[in-house]
Design a protein around this motif. Structure first.
Motif, PDB file in Angstrom:
ATOM      1  N   GLN A  15       0.808  -1.220   0.000  1.00 49.05           N
ATOM      2  CA  GLN A  15       0.000   0.000   0.000  1.00 49.05           C
ATOM      3  C   GLN A  15       0.841   1.269   0.000  1.00 49.05           C
ATOM      4  O   GLN A  15       0.377   2.322  -0.426  1.00 49.05           O
ATOM      5  N   VAL A  16       2.081   1.183   0.496  1.00 49.40           N
ATOM      6  CA  VAL A  16       2.940   2.377   0.550  1.00 49.40           C
ATOM      7  C   VAL A  16       4.125   2.260  -0.406  1.00 49.40           C
ATOM      8  O   VAL A  16       5.056   3.052  -0.334  1.00 49.40           O
ATOM      9  N   ALA A  17       4.078   1.288  -1.306  1.00 48.13           N
ATOM     10  CA  ALA A  17       5.185   1.094  -2.250  1.00 48.13           C
ATOM     11  C   ALA A  17       5.386   2.341  -3.111  1.00 48.13           C
ATOM     12  O   ALA A  17       4.423   2.902  -3.636  1.00 48.13           O
ATOM     13  N   PRO A  18       6.620   2.819  -3.271  1.00 42.78           N
ATOM     14  CA  PRO A  18       6.890   4.018  -4.082  1.00 42.78           C
ATOM     15  C   PRO A  18       6.639   3.763  -5.560  1.00 42.78           C
ATOM     16  O   PRO A  18       6.896   2.672  -6.068  1.00 42.78           O
ATOM     17  N   ASP A  19       6.160   4.771  -6.245  1.00 47.57           N
ATOM     18  CA  ASP A  19       5.823   4.629  -7.666  1.00 47.57           C
ATOM     19  C   ASP A  19       7.059   4.477  -8.544  1.00 47.57           C
ATOM     20  O   ASP A  19       6.994   3.878  -9.626  1.00 47.57           O
ATOM     21  N   ASP A  20       8.186   5.040  -8.098  1.00 43.23           N
ATOM     22  CA  ASP A  20       9.389   5.013  -8.929  1.00 43.23           C
ATOM     23  C   ASP A  20      10.259   3.782  -8.680  1.00 43.23           C
ATOM     24  O   ASP A  20      11.317   3.628  -9.296  1.00 43.23           O
ATOM     25  N   ALA A  21       9.832   2.877  -7.784  1.00 46.31           N
ATOM     26  CA  ALA A  21      10.597   1.643  -7.561  1.00 46.31           C
ATOM     27  C   ALA A  21      10.395   0.704  -8.743  1.00 46.31           C
ATOM     28  O   ALA A  21       9.316   0.653  -9.342  1.00 46.31           O
ATOM     29  N   HIS A  22      11.436  -0.051  -9.107  1.00 47.14           N
ATOM     30  CA  HIS A  22      11.325  -0.921 -10.274  1.00 47.14           C
ATOM     31  C   HIS A  22      12.121  -2.218 -10.062  1.00 47.14           C
ATOM     32  O   HIS A  22      12.961  -2.312  -9.163  1.00 47.14           O
ATOM     33  N   LEU A  23      11.832  -3.195 -10.896  1.00 47.26           N
ATOM     34  CA  LEU A  23      12.529  -4.478 -10.885  1.00 47.26           C
ATOM     35  C   LEU A  23      13.235  -4.699 -12.214  1.00 47.26           C
ATOM     36  O   LEU A  23      12.664  -4.438 -13.264  1.00 47.26           O
ATOM     37  N   SER A  24      14.473  -5.183 -12.144  1.00 52.65           N
ATOM     38  CA  SER A  24      15.216  -5.513 -13.346  1.00 52.65           C
ATOM     39  C   SER A  24      15.310  -7.030 -13.463  1.00 52.65           C
ATOM     40  O   SER A  24      14.901  -7.771 -12.570  1.00 52.65           O
ATOM     41  N   ALA A  25      15.859  -7.491 -14.574  1.00 55.56           N
ATOM     42  CA  ALA A  25      16.018  -8.929 -14.768  1.00 55.56           C
ATOM     43  C   ALA A  25      16.918  -9.523 -13.694  1.00 55.56           C
ATOM     44  O   ALA A  25      16.673 -10.625 -13.186  1.00 55.56           O
ATOM     45  N   ARG A  26      17.979  -8.786 -13.322  1.00 62.04           N
ATOM     46  CA  ARG A  26      18.889  -9.264 -12.280  1.00 62.04           C
ATOM     47  C   ARG A  26      18.179  -9.385 -10.941  1.00 62.04           C
ATOM     48  O   ARG A  26      18.358 -10.357 -10.202  1.00 62.04           O
ATOM     49  N   LEU A  27      17.376  -8.371 -10.608  1.00 60.22           N
ATOM     50  CA  LEU A  27      16.682  -8.391  -9.325  1.00 60.22           C
ATOM     51  C   LEU A  27      15.659  -9.516  -9.247  1.00 60.22           C
ATOM     52  O   LEU A  27      15.343 -10.008  -8.161  1.00 60.22           O
ATOM     53  N   LEU A  28      15.139  -9.933 -10.377  1.00 58.92           N
ATOM     54  CA  LEU A  28      14.147 -11.005 -10.391  1.00 58.92           C
ATOM     55  C   LEU A  28      14.781 -12.392 -10.411  1.00 58.92           C
ATOM     56  O   LEU A  28      14.133 -13.373 -10.016  1.00 58.92           O
ATOM     57  N   THR A  29      16.010 -12.498 -10.872  1.00 60.01           N
ATOM     58  CA  THR A  29      16.630 -13.823 -11.016  1.00 60.01           C
ATOM     59  C   THR A  29      17.875 -13.965 -10.144  1.00 60.01           C
ATOM     60  O   THR A  29      17.791 -14.431  -9.009  1.00 60.01           O
ATOM     61  N   LEU A  30      19.035 -13.582 -10.654  1.00 55.79           N
ATOM     62  CA  LEU A  30      20.301 -13.732  -9.931  1.00 55.79           C
ATOM     63  C   LEU A  30      21.068 -12.421  -9.991  1.00 55.79           C
ATOM     64  O   LEU A  30      21.456 -11.966 -11.074  1.00 55.79           O
ATOM     65  N   ASN A  31      21.298 -11.825  -8.826  1.00 57.55           N
ATOM     66  CA  ASN A  31      21.998 -10.549  -8.760  1.00 57.55           C
ATOM     67  C   ASN A  31      23.476 -10.767  -8.425  1.00 57.55           C
ATOM     68  O   ASN A  31      23.898 -11.864  -8.052  1.00 57.55           O
ATOM     69  N   THR A  32      24.256  -9.705  -8.553  1.00 51.93           N
ATOM     70  CA  THR A  32      25.708  -9.809  -8.415  1.00 51.93           C
ATOM     71  C   THR A  32      26.176  -9.966  -6.968  1.00 51.93           C
ATOM     72  O   THR A  32      27.308 -10.393  -6.720  1.00 51.93           O
ATOM     73  N   ASN A  33      25.332  -9.598  -6.003  1.00 51.13           N
ATOM     74  CA  ASN A  33      25.739  -9.646  -4.598  1.00 51.13           C
ATOM     75  C   ASN A  33      25.230 -10.905  -3.902  1.00 51.13           C
ATOM     76  O   ASN A  33      24.835 -10.863  -2.734  1.00 51.13           O
ATOM     77  N   PHE A  34      25.250 -12.011  -4.612  1.00 53.02           N
ATOM     78  CA  PHE A  34      24.715 -13.270  -4.106  1.00 53.02           C
ATOM     79  C   PHE A  34      25.386 -13.694  -2.804  1.00 53.02           C
ATOM     80  O   PHE A  34      24.722 -14.107  -1.850  1.00 53.02           O
ATOM     81  N   PHE A  35      26.703 -13.613  -2.724  1.00 48.27           N
ATOM     82  CA  PHE A  35      27.418 -14.099  -1.543  1.00 48.27           C
ATOM     83  C   PHE A  35      27.170 -13.224  -0.319  1.00 48.27           C
ATOM     84  O   PHE A  35      27.187 -13.706   0.812  1.00 48.27           O
ATOM     85  N   GLN A  36      26.926 -11.923  -0.536  1.00 49.28           N
ATOM     86  CA  GLN A  36      26.555 -11.077   0.588  1.00 49.28           C
ATOM     87  C   GLN A  36      25.185 -11.456   1.128  1.00 49.28           C
ATOM     88  O   GLN A  36      24.923 -11.376   2.327  1.00 49.28           O
ATOM     89  N   ALA A  37      24.311 -11.902   0.215  1.00 47.93           N
ATOM     90  CA  ALA A  37      22.993 -12.372   0.647  1.00 47.93           C
ATOM     91  C   ALA A  37      23.123 -13.619   1.511  1.00 47.93           C
ATOM     92  O   ALA A  37      22.382 -13.795   2.488  1.00 47.93           O
ATOM     93  N   VAL A  38      24.069 -14.505   1.164  1.00 50.92           N
ATOM     94  CA  VAL A  38      24.308 -15.694   1.989  1.00 50.92           C
ATOM     95  C   VAL A  38      24.687 -15.279   3.410  1.00 50.92           C
ATOM     96  O   VAL A  38      24.215 -15.853   4.399  1.00 50.92           O
ATOM     97  N   SER A  39      25.531 -14.258   3.527  1.00 48.52           N
ATOM     98  CA  SER A  39      25.959 -13.780   4.839  1.00 48.52           C
ATOM     99  C   SER A  39      24.782 -13.235   5.643  1.00 48.52           C
ATOM    100  O   SER A  39      24.661 -13.500   6.843  1.00 48.52           O
ATOM    101  N   ILE A  40      23.911 -12.468   4.991  1.00 48.17           N
ATOM    102  CA  ILE A  40      22.769 -11.875   5.692  1.00 48.17           C
ATOM    103  C   ILE A  40      21.798 -12.953   6.156  1.00 48.17           C
ATOM    104  O   ILE A  40      21.316 -12.937   7.293  1.00 48.17           O
ATOM    105  N   ILE A  41      21.497 -13.911   5.284  1.00 47.37           N
ATOM    106  CA  ILE A  41      20.595 -15.004   5.649  1.00 47.37           C
ATOM    107  C   ILE A  41      21.217 -15.854   6.754  1.00 47.37           C
ATOM    108  O   ILE A  41      20.532 -16.279   7.697  1.00 47.37           O
ATOM    109  N   SER A  42      22.516 -16.098   6.645  1.00 53.17           N
ATOM    110  CA  SER A  42      23.205 -16.891   7.667  1.00 53.17           C
ATOM    111  C   SER A  42      23.159 -16.188   9.017  1.00 53.17           C
ATOM    112  O   SER A  42      22.954 -16.826  10.058  1.00 53.17           O
ATOM    113  N   PHE A  43      23.347 -14.884   9.010  1.00 56.83           N
ATOM    114  CA  PHE A  43      23.270 -14.122  10.260  1.00 56.83           C
ATOM    115  C   PHE A  43      21.913 -14.321  10.909  1.00 56.83           C
ATOM    116  O   PHE A  43      21.809 -14.476  12.134  1.00 56.83           O
TER     117      PHE A  43
END
Length: 451
Positions: free
Chosen positions: A221-249
Motif C-alpha cells: 500500500q505504501v510502495a513508491p511509484d518510482d521503484a522498479h525491478l530488473s532482470a537481475r533483481l528477479l533472477t540472480l543478482n551480483t551480490n549473491f554471496f553477501q545475501a548468503v551472509s545476511i541469511i546466515s546471520f
C-alpha cells in the motif's frame, strides 16, 4: 519417551529417560563406550520444557537478521534468494543437530569444549572468537535497530518535539539507544539462567508475527511509484554471496544451541530435534513472508532495515517499529549471555563470581551501546558478522568436529556433506567479506541521521 510431559517429569520417569538416552547412544554408535559424561541424569538437567526451549531458540533465530531478509533477496535476486533461503534453512537445521551429536560424541557440554576436545587450544581460540564476535555483533545490530525504530515512535507520539532542541534530544537516536538498552536490556542481561528469559522470548516472538503481518499487508500500500525491478533483481543478482551472509546471520543460533539443549529438563536427541525443526521451520516461514513481500513492495529501493522504507507517520508501520524495537531490547540479553559465557570459559574454571558477573555484563552493555552510536549501517554489520562468525560457527567448525569424532566410513553421506559444507563456508566467508569491504571503501555505505 514421547508420552512423558516435560512439566510432569520426575525421578519416577528415570527409566524411560535412560531408555531414550541409550537410544541416542545407539544412533551415534556409542553403545558400550565407557564415557560417563554421555548420560545426563534427571537431577542434572535444566529447567526448560520443550515449549520454553522452542521460544528461546526461535527468538535467537528471529532476531535482527529477519529485518534484512528483503534486502538479502535484493542482493541475491528474487529467485536465487528464495531458493537460497529455503536451502540454508535445511542446512542450518542439520548443523544445529550435528552440534549436539558432536557434544555427545566428545562427552562435552559446550560448543567451546567440544571444539577444544577436537583441536586443542587453537580450536578453543577460534570458536571463542567466532562465538564472541557473533554475539557481540548481534548486540551492535540490535542497538542500531533500536536507534532506527524507537525515535519514529517517539516523534509520532510527540510530533512537535523535533521543533524544540531540548525535546529533540529525548526523541533522538542516541537517547533511544541509551535509555532502552541501559533501562531494559541491562537488567534482563544480569540473569544467570537462560531459561528465565523464556517469557521475554515469547513476547518477542509475538511482536515478530506482528511485524511480518505489517510488511505483508501494509508494504504494497505504501510502495513508491518510482521503484522498479530488473532482470537481475528477479533472477540472480551480483551480490549473491553477501545475501548468503545476511541469511546466515539471521538463521545462525549455534552459539546458543548447547545452552538451550542443556537447559532442557530431558535433554535427548529426539526431543531436541523437535525443538530444532519447529524453530527453524517457523523462522523460515517468517523470513520468506517478510522478505518476499518487502522486496516486491520496495524493489530496488529496499533498505537493509525494511521498516525504514515506510513513512515516519505510518501508524501500522510505527506499531511494527515499536514491536521490533521491543524484540531487540528483549533479545539482546540472550547475546550478552553468550558473550559472558565465552569470557567465563576462559577466566573461571567454575561458576563466575557475582562481582565479575556484574562487571563483565556492564562492560559488554556499555561497549555495544557505544559502538552502535557510531554507526547505523545495518547491512554492513549483518554482512561482516554473517561472513565471518556465522559461517565459521555454522558451516565449518561443526563439520570439522564431526569428521574428527565420527567413526563412520570416509565416504558416508554425512561425512561427504560435511566436506561440501566446509568448502561452501570458506568460499562465502572470503568472497562476502571482500565484497562488503569494497562496498565500504567506495563510500556508498549509509550515514547516520543528525538526530
Amino acid at each position: 519417551m514421547e508420552s512423558v510431559d516435560d512439566d510432569d517429569f520426575s525421578i519416577n520417569s528415570l527409566s524411560e529417560f535412560d531408555i531414550d538416552e541409550v537410544s541416542d547412544r545407539e544412533d551415534l554408535g556409542l553403545l558400550g563406550q565407557p564415557n560417563q559424561q554421555l548420560l545426563t541424569s534427571a537431577t542434572d538437567s535444566g529447567k526448560s520444557n520443550l515449549w520454553m526451549a522452542f521460544m528461546n531458540m526461535a527468538n535467537s533465530i528471529i532476531g535482527a537478521g529477519i529485518i534484512g531478509q528483503a534486502y538479502a533477496l535484493k542482493q541475491a535476486g528474487l529467485l536465487a534468494g528464495v531458493l537460497l533461503l529455503i536451502g540454508l534453512s535445511f542446512v542450518i537445521d542439520w548443523t544445529i543437530r550435528l552440534m549436539v551429536t558432536n557434544s555427545k560424541l566428545s562427552g562435552m557440554k559446550t560448543y567451546q569444549s567440544t571444539v577444544k576436545q577436537c583441536f586443542g587450544r587453537t580450536g578453543m581460540f577460534v570458536i571463542s572468537i567466532a562465538q564472541g564476535l557473533f554475539a557481540f555483533g548481534g548486540c551492535i545490530a540490535f542497538c542500531v535497530i533500536i536507534g532506527d525504530t524507537i525515535p519514529h515512535i517517539l516523534r509520532a507520539i510527540f510530533p512537535h518535539a523535533i521543533d524544540h532542541p531540548a525535546s529533540k534530544f529525548f526523541t533522538g537516536r542516541l537517547s533511544a539507544i541509551v535509555f532502552c538498552v541501559i533501562g531494559i536490556s541491562y537488567p534482563l542481561s544480569l540473569n544467570r539462567n537462560i531459561a528465565s528469559l523464556a517469557k521475554a522470548s515469547a513476547l518477542a516472538l509475538v511482536s515478530m508475527a506482528l511485524i511480518t503481518l505489517t510488511v505483508v499487508i501494509r508494504g504494497p500500500q505504501v510502495a513508491p511509484d518510482d521503484a522498479h525491478l530488473s532482470a537481475r533483481l528477479l533472477t540472480l543478482n551480483t551480490n549473491f554471496f553477501q545475501a548468503v551472509s545476511i541469511i546466515s546471520f539471521a538463521f545462525v543460533c549455534h552459539h546458543n544451541t548447547l545452552l538451550i539443549y542443556n537447559s532442557l529438563k530431558t535433554p535427548t536427541l529426539n526431543r531436541f530435534a523437535k525443538v530444532v525443526h519447529w524453530s527453524v521451520g517457523v523462522s523460515a516461514v517468517c523470513c520468506l513472508a517478510l522478505g518476499v513481500s518487502g522486496f516486491l513492495s520496495f524493489k530496488n529501493q529496499t533498505e537493509s532495515n525494511v521498516l525504514n522504507n515506510f513513512p515516519g507517520n505510518d501508524i501500522m508501520a510505527n506499531i511494527a517499529r515499536f514491536c521490533f524495537g521491543f524484540n531487540m531490547v528483549t533479545t539482546l540479553p540472550l547475546e550478552i549471555f553468550v558473550c559472558r559465557s565465552v569470557l567465563g570459559e576462559y577466566l573461571f574454571k567454575e561458576e563466575m563470581p557475582t562481582i565479575y558477573h556484574f562487571a563483565i555484563t556492564t562492560a559488554l552493555i556499555l561497549a555495544t551501546t557505544g559502538i552502535s552510536l557510531l554507526t547505523c549501517d545495518l547491512g554492513v554489520i549483518l554482512e561482516l558478522v554473517g561472513a565471518s562468525a556465522a559461517c565459521t560457527m555454522a558451516y565449518i567448525l561443526p563439520q570439522m568436529c564431526f569428521l574428527k569424532l565420527s567413526a563412520k566410513p570416509k565416504y558416508d553421506w554425512e561425512k561427504v556433506a560435511c566436506y561440501i559444507c566446509i568448502t561452501f563456508g570458506v568460499i562465502v566467508m572470503l568472497l562476502s567479506t571482500v565484497m562488503t569491504l569494497r562496498h565500504m571503501n567506495s563510500g556508498a555505505h549509509k550515514t547516520c541521521p543528525s538526530w
